[in-house]
Write an enzyme that holds these catalytic residues in place. Structure first.
Site, PDB file in Angstrom:
ATOM      1  N   SER A 143       6.716  28.982 -24.638  1.00 16.17           N
ATOM      2  CA  SER A 143       7.309  28.879 -23.311  1.00 16.17           C
ATOM      3  C   SER A 143       8.482  29.811 -23.041  1.00 16.17           C
ATOM      4  O   SER A 143       8.966  29.866 -21.911  1.00 16.17           O
ATOM      5  CB  SER A 143       7.747  27.441 -23.039  1.00 16.17           C
ATOM      6  OG  SER A 143       6.630  26.617 -22.854  1.00 16.17           O
TER       7      SER A 143
ATOM      8  N   LYS B  46      17.594  26.843 -17.560  1.00 14.69           N
ATOM      9  CA  LYS B  46      16.348  26.119 -17.318  1.00 14.69           C
ATOM     10  C   LYS B  46      16.649  24.651 -17.049  1.00 14.69           C
ATOM     11  O   LYS B  46      17.532  24.072 -17.687  1.00 14.69           O
ATOM     12  CB  LYS B  46      15.432  26.277 -18.534  1.00 14.69           C
ATOM     13  CG  LYS B  46      14.048  25.684 -18.401  1.00 14.69           C
ATOM     14  CD  LYS B  46      13.226  25.973 -19.647  1.00 14.69           C
ATOM     15  CE  LYS B  46      11.829  25.394 -19.567  1.00 14.69           C
ATOM     16  NZ  LYS B  46      11.032  25.707 -20.785  1.00 14.69           N
TER      17      LYS B  46
ATOM     18  N   SER C 287       6.660  27.680 -20.006  1.00 16.92           N
ATOM     19  CA  SER C 287       7.269  26.848 -18.988  1.00 16.92           C
ATOM     20  C   SER C 287       8.612  27.384 -18.480  1.00 16.92           C
ATOM     21  O   SER C 287       9.151  26.875 -17.506  1.00 16.92           O
ATOM     22  CB  SER C 287       7.477  25.424 -19.530  1.00 16.92           C
ATOM     23  OG  SER C 287       8.374  25.411 -20.623  1.00 16.92           O
TER      24      SER C 287
END
Length: 460
Positions: A179, A81, A155
């Protein structure tokens, strides 16, 4: 094993194949680079692909394997990420307001590299990891491989989309209010939110202790292996051993009433979670409906979330480039006085103790991850901060509270509804990752979710 099977094999299986010299790391990297070229134009799961660097690292991994190296992730291609610092690469946090390249790998990435993992690239996220969808003006809209009109969640949505589409073996994520679990739910994956502090976080105490680092994977064994590698000083093989071991008979509480705000539960979601509860009963576990004593727990959550966003926005090198919605969140956060944040931190233990009284009677708590199937890919794009916040609170009422308490929780795929993935959340008492992985592994054997793949993504 054909190319399609290999792409979806997962990190643990690929590590074993490399160890037995049935496939090389270079072959794996080339396979994923080809699939990224074919499929990621529509999905936009990657923010950047580090092709030359990944191939060089793969050749080094193959040389190490020839020399007898036996690292647990040797040669396995993963994605990270874009909140994680990778030396020489920009960490954008999903925004055009970012600074320059990172000088070094952060501790999390260093552990993965030390275990032999090869980093394919960095995955997309919404600006400053705020939203439960993955979209924004800096890097566009990331789409769900199961239905490209839907979001992969957020996210950690880019990571989840990449894993679900077979564009990497596994991927890192972070979770400040759901997330990891929300994207895992939206994409039919396993998403473990570890105990607070279990994995090194960048930056430490992000969002005043709400955020943790972890992974999204196709199966439970992959999540366990990744946690064995990334956790701080675990006993060797603790989590992998737990994932392979069935639990004893468990007492499971089922929570289907949305806490705050009260929100109708979608019929398909309800049916999917009740079906998973039926599987638990068939496995010999006791499942009864019981609501935790939620009270005013959000008082210890929301001030930290809002003020944390404001702090992140203020730390950006080019804050004038933040999108309008993020600036709205930051204004809300700046209105939260530090005295209220300190009170939220002080009150955490009281709220956590009250909620966790449930675990004096039950071993686990079962909830949906989301109140509805995956939302539209850009459903909240263009909305202001207040309207976006209301939409997220209604869609994801079950996740954030466990970031406040700090205890582990895991999303596992429940039976789909109308062809869309649905996630079931299992929450355990503090330090219960081995128990969560054990029961998740048992459910995987029954529901066989790694065999499900998004349509149209088979390698030619």
């Amino acid at each position: 094993m054909d190319r399609d099977e290999l792409a979806f094999a997962g990190a643990a299986h690929q590590a074993d194949l490399v160890r037995r010299r049935e496939v090389s790391s270079r072959e794996l990297v080339l396979l994923y680079l080809d699939r990224i070229r074919r499929y990621d134009g529509e999905l936009s799961s990657y923010r950047t692909v580090m092709a030359e660097r990944a191939l060089a690292d793969a050749e080094q991994a193959d040389a190490r394997r020839t020399a007898g190296d036996d690292r647990p992730l040797l040669g396995v291609p993963i994605a990270v990420k874009d909140t994680e610092d990778v030396a020489g690469e920009v960490t954008t946090w999903g925004t055009a307001a970012h600074g320059g390249p990172a000088e070094r790998d952060n501790d999390f990435i260093a552990r993965l590299r030390a275990a032999g993992a090869v980093i394919l690239g960095k995955t997309n996220l919404p600006e400053l990891a705020i939203m439960g969808t993955t979209e924004g003006p800096a890097f566009g809209v990331t789409r769900n491989p199961w239905n490209t009109d839907r979001t992969p969640g957020g996210s950690s949505g880019g990571s989840a989309a990449a894993v679900a589409a077979g564009l990497c073996a596994a991927a890192t994520g972070s979770d400040g209010a759901g997330s990891i679990r929300i994207p895992a739910s939206a994409c039919g994956l396993v998403g473990l939110k570890p105990q607070r502090g279990r994995v090194a976080l960048n930056p430490p105490e992000h969002w005043y202790g709400l955020s943790v680092a972890g992974f999204v994977t196709r199966n439970v064994a992959d999540s366990a292996l990744m946690l064995d590698v990334a956790a701080t000083n675990p006993p060797p093989g603790l989590y992998s051993d737990a994932a392979a071991r069935p639990p004893g008979r468990l007492r499971v509480a089922l929570w289907l009433k949305t806490p705050f705000p009260p929100t109708p539960l979608d019929d398909g979601v309800r049916g999917s979670i009740e079906a998973l509860a039926g599987v638990l009963r068939a496995l010999g576990h006791e499942v009864v409906e019981r609501d935790p004593n939620y009270g005013r727990a959000t008082d210890a959550l929301l001030p930290r979330y809002w003020r944390g966003i404001a702090d992140d926005a203020a730390s950006m090198p080019r804050p004038d480039r933040l999108q309008r919605r993020t600036r709205g969140f930051a204004r809300m956060g700046r209105g939260v006085p530090q005295a209220l944040v300190r009170k939220a931190l002080r009150d955490e233990a009281t709220h956590a103790a009250r909620i966790n009284e449930l675990f004096g009677v039950h071993d686990l708590l079962l909830t949906p991850v989301s109140s509805r199937p995956p939302v539209g890919a850009a459903e909240w794009e263009g909305l202001g901060a207040a309207r976006a916040m209301i939409g997220m609170a209604r869609a994801y009422p079950f996740t954030g509270i466990w970031n406040m308490t700090g205890q582990p929780a895991i999303s596992v795929p429940a039976p789909p509804a109308d062809g869309l993935p649905i996630g079931a959340q299992l929450i355990g008492p503090p330090d219960s990752e081995p128990l969560l992985l054990s029961v998740a592994g048992q459910l995987e054997q029954e529901l066989r979710w790694p065999e499900r793949r998004p349509p149209g993504l088979a390698a030619p």
